[in-house]
Design an enzyme around this catalytic site. Structure first.
Site, PDB file in Angstrom:
ATOM      1  N   GLU A 102       0.836  -1.202   0.000  1.00  0.00           N
ATOM      2  CA  GLU A 102       0.000   0.000   0.000  1.00  0.00           C
ATOM      3  C   GLU A 102       0.867   1.246   0.000  1.00  0.00           C
ATOM      4  O   GLU A 102       1.985   1.235   0.504  1.00  0.00           O
ATOM      5  CB  GLU A 102      -0.912   0.011   1.242  1.00  0.00           C
ATOM      6  CG  GLU A 102      -1.947  -1.093   1.202  1.00  0.00           C
ATOM      7  CD  GLU A 102      -2.902  -1.077   2.392  1.00  0.00           C
ATOM      8  OE1 GLU A 102      -4.099  -1.213   2.154  1.00  0.00           O
ATOM      9  OE2 GLU A 102      -2.444  -0.935   3.537  1.00  0.00           O
ATOM     10  N   CYS A 115       3.583   8.479   1.176  1.00  0.00           N
ATOM     11  CA  CYS A 115       4.122   7.485   2.090  1.00  0.00           C
ATOM     12  C   CYS A 115       4.235   6.184   1.298  1.00  0.00           C
ATOM     13  O   CYS A 115       3.233   5.670   0.798  1.00  0.00           O
ATOM     14  CB  CYS A 115       3.178   7.334   3.283  1.00  0.00           C
ATOM     15  SG  CYS A 115       3.663   6.032   4.419  1.00  0.00           S
ATOM     16  N   CYS A 122       6.691  -7.113   6.401  1.00  0.00           N
ATOM     17  CA  CYS A 122       7.826  -6.599   7.173  1.00  0.00           C
ATOM     18  C   CYS A 122       8.309  -7.700   8.100  1.00  0.00           C
ATOM     19  O   CYS A 122       7.508  -8.471   8.623  1.00  0.00           O
ATOM     20  CB  CYS A 122       7.414  -5.372   7.992  1.00  0.00           C
ATOM     21  SG  CYS A 122       8.794  -4.577   8.857  1.00  0.00           S
ATOM     22  N   CYS A 126       7.185  -5.797  15.083  1.00  0.00           N
ATOM     23  CA  CYS A 126       6.792  -4.915  16.187  1.00  0.00           C
ATOM     24  C   CYS A 126       5.325  -5.190  16.530  1.00  0.00           C
ATOM     25  O   CYS A 126       4.467  -5.135  15.650  1.00  0.00           O
ATOM     26  CB  CYS A 126       6.981  -3.446  15.800  1.00  0.00           C
ATOM     27  SG  CYS A 126       8.673  -3.066  15.293  1.00  0.00           S
ATOM     28  N   CYS A 129       2.255  -2.906  15.378  1.00  0.00           N
ATOM     29  CA  CYS A 129       2.147  -2.501  13.971  1.00  0.00           C
ATOM     30  C   CYS A 129       1.479  -3.595  13.155  1.00  0.00           C
ATOM     31  O   CYS A 129       1.892  -4.757  13.213  1.00  0.00           O
ATOM     32  CB  CYS A 129       3.539  -2.196  13.433  1.00  0.00           C
ATOM     33  SG  CYS A 129       3.558  -1.830  11.664  1.00  0.00           S
ATOM     34  N   CYS A 353      -0.002   5.529  10.247  1.00  0.00           N
ATOM     35  CA  CYS A 353       1.197   4.796  10.665  1.00  0.00           C
ATOM     36  C   CYS A 353       0.842   3.458  11.292  1.00  0.00           C
ATOM     37  O   CYS A 353       0.041   3.404  12.220  1.00  0.00           O
ATOM     38  CB  CYS A 353       1.961   5.588  11.710  1.00  0.00           C
ATOM     39  SG  CYS A 353       2.623   7.102  11.091  1.00  0.00           S
TER      40      CYS A 353
HETATM   41  N1  SAH Z   1       9.848  -0.013   9.452  1.00  0.00           N
HETATM   42  C1  SAH Z   1      10.021   1.416   9.527  1.00  0.00           C
HETATM   43  C2  SAH Z   1       9.048   2.210   8.687  1.00  0.00           C
HETATM   44  C3  SAH Z   1       7.568   1.894   8.733  1.00  0.00           C
HETATM   45  S1  SAH Z   1       6.543   2.373  10.069  1.00  0.00           S
HETATM   46  C4  SAH Z   1       9.968   1.866  10.951  1.00  0.00           C
HETATM   47  O1  SAH Z   1       9.535   1.112  11.801  1.00  0.00           O
HETATM   48  O2  SAH Z   1      10.417   2.970  11.236  1.00  0.00           O
HETATM   49  C5  SAH Z   1       6.425   4.104  10.181  1.00  0.00           C
HETATM   50  C6  SAH Z   1       6.224   4.546  11.639  1.00  0.00           C
HETATM   51  O3  SAH Z   1       4.938   4.150  12.164  1.00  0.00           O
HETATM   52  C7  SAH Z   1       7.247   3.934  12.574  1.00  0.00           C
HETATM   53  O4  SAH Z   1       7.737   4.900  13.430  1.00  0.00           O
HETATM   54  C8  SAH Z   1       6.407   2.902  13.322  1.00  0.00           C
HETATM   55  O5  SAH Z   1       6.991   2.531  14.533  1.00  0.00           O
HETATM   56  C9  SAH Z   1       5.108   3.637  13.466  1.00  0.00           C
HETATM   57  N2  SAH Z   1       3.980   2.778  13.834  1.00  0.00           N
HETATM   58  C10 SAH Z   1       3.830   1.459  13.617  1.00  0.00           C
HETATM   59  N3  SAH Z   1       2.646   1.024  14.100  1.00  0.00           N
HETATM   60  C11 SAH Z   1       2.030   2.085  14.619  1.00  0.00           C
HETATM   61  C12 SAH Z   1       0.771   2.281  15.254  1.00  0.00           C
HETATM   62  N4  SAH Z   1      -0.081   1.268  15.426  1.00  0.00           N
HETATM   63  N5  SAH Z   1       0.450   3.525  15.651  1.00  0.00           N
HETATM   64  C13 SAH Z   1       1.307   4.554  15.470  1.00  0.00           C
HETATM   65  N6  SAH Z   1       2.493   4.443  14.874  1.00  0.00           N
HETATM   66  C14 SAH Z   1       2.870   3.223  14.451  1.00  0.00           C
END
Ligand code: SAH
Length: 363
Positions: A102, A115, A122, A126, A129, A353
């Site tokens: 996406e 974005c 991935c 985490c 996410c 995000c």
């Molecule tokens: N893998 C990279 C880029 C993708 S995520 C990274 O982790 O930085 C982009 C941002 O969104 C990251 O800072 C991630 O930690 C954050 N993110 C992931 N899940 C989220 C959520 N449920 N709510 C808010 N931010 C989130």
């Protein structure tokens, strides 16, 4: 965690995979004059077209051959959803092998941010996410990454986004995937994005943000690229005990190491590093953690971006209470650390995000 992407069939070679010199060679190998590479580049990167019929400065036979060989279809739009009166637009793409990714276009009064995804899925796992939950399918190619931006640029130029014709001014590698785990393809994409037209899209490197969980060797490598990219570090906790669980790669590279790599990046590039911190209710939003974070990063070339946690399927976590968010901000400010709370554009279309899961639409 998966650091090395599974081996899969590769997408077809595309103009956007190649540097200008490589394009000239490729065109010559197809039996055409090398300068046709410049013409083709102009069509793709400047006119944003891949339709050979409109490339009237190329002889008809050459047009077809070059388009077939160098402008294959890499991304097929499966679904588009918009919110904010059309100013936020999420596209679900199918790649040649069925993998789904996406991208999100966000139009603001002064800028348009795309974005983009850098991997299908991935491997960083985490727990807060959505992308992390399904694991890693594969790395995207340079051209697959670039095509997301070109598609957005094309829609803007055609006036398909409310607000009149526009241009993509900013790019954030905050879609699906860990960009630093697909380093080579991501840097290729960055070159195509920043190279002046017609070699590339001519977007300022300062307006491109690479967001990472903190793969230290890759950050070190990025520092040496000589590009003023913005580095965003997804920290989410100032202490190893909690960060080990929120950002599992922390078991490999600890908070101190990853911050050291970030300061090195700031020193070499003179760019302010952005610390990303998703505020999760009663998990990482305590005042003492804000205080600890403040002490770790004060007096550095840094900015903290607090992200109210966006909801993801099956997660028990939610965003912090407003008063806790305010207290967190205040604590950081007491240390003199610049801090902003990110708006949550696209939340209602699962485009914010951490919400990109590339689920096939439930019809
Ligand atoms: N893998 C990279 C880029 C993708 S995520 C990274 O982790 O930085 C982009 C941002 O969104 C990251 O800072 C991630 O930690 C954050 N993110 C992931 N899940 C989220 C959520 N449920 N709510 C808010 N931010 C989130």
């Amino acid at each position: 965690m998966t650091l090395v992407a599974p081996r899969r069939a590769k997408p077809a070679r595309h103009l956007a995979d190649l540097s200008m010199a490589e394009r000239r060679t490729a065109v010559a190998e197809l039996g055409e004059k090398a300068f046709r590479a410049d013409q083709l580049s102009r069509h793709y990167f400047e006119r944003l077209t891949h339709d050979p019929a409109t490339m009237t400065d190329l002889p008809a036979a050459a047009r077809e051959r070059l388009a077939t060989e160098l402008l294959p279809t890499l991304l097929t739009s499966v679904r588009e959803i918009t919110c904010d009166d059309g100013m936020t637009r999420k596209t679900l793409w199918r790649l040649f092998d069925g993998a789904m990714v996406e991208s999100v276009l966000m139009r603001y009064p002064e800028r348009v941010t795309m974005c983009v995804s850098s991997q299908a899925g991935c491997g960083m796992n985490c727990p807060f996410c959505a992308t992390g939950q399904a694991g890693l399918t594969r790395n995207m190619s340079t051209a697959e990454i670039v095509e997301q931006v070109v598609a957005g640029a094309r829609a803007l130029a055609a006036g398909e986004v409310p607000g009149g014709p526009g241009r993509v001014s900013n790019i954030v590698f905050m879609g699906m995937g860990e960009p630093m785990a697909n380093y080579k393809a991501v840097m290729g994409a960055v070159r195509r994005m920043t190279d002046p037209a017609p070699h590339g899209l001519g977007i300022s490197a300062r307006n491109i943000t690479v967001s990472t969980v903190g793969l230290v060797p890759a950050i070190t490598k990025l520092s040496a690229e000589g590009l003023p990219l913005t580095l965003a570090l997804s920290l989410h906790a100032p202490d190893d005990e909690l960060r080990d669980t929120l950002v599992p790669i922390n078991t490999r590279w600890k908070v101190a190491e990853v911050l050291e790599a970030a300061w090195e990046y700031a020193r070499v590039t003179k760019r302010r590093v952005s610390i990303e911190y998703a505020l999760i209710k009663d998990v990482n939003d305590q005042e003492w953690r804000a205080d600890l974070l403040g002490r770790l990063i004060k007096n550095r070339l840094v900015h903290v971006n607090l992200i109210p946690l966006n909801p993801t399927p099956g997660s028990k976590w939610t965003a912090s209470r407003p008063q806790d968010e305010r207290a967190f901000v205040r604590r950081l400010e007491e240390h003199g650390v610049p801090v902003t709370v990110r708006d949550t554009r696209g939340r209602e279309i699962d485009g914010a995000c951490g919400q990109l899961a590339a689920a096939t639409p439930a019809e």
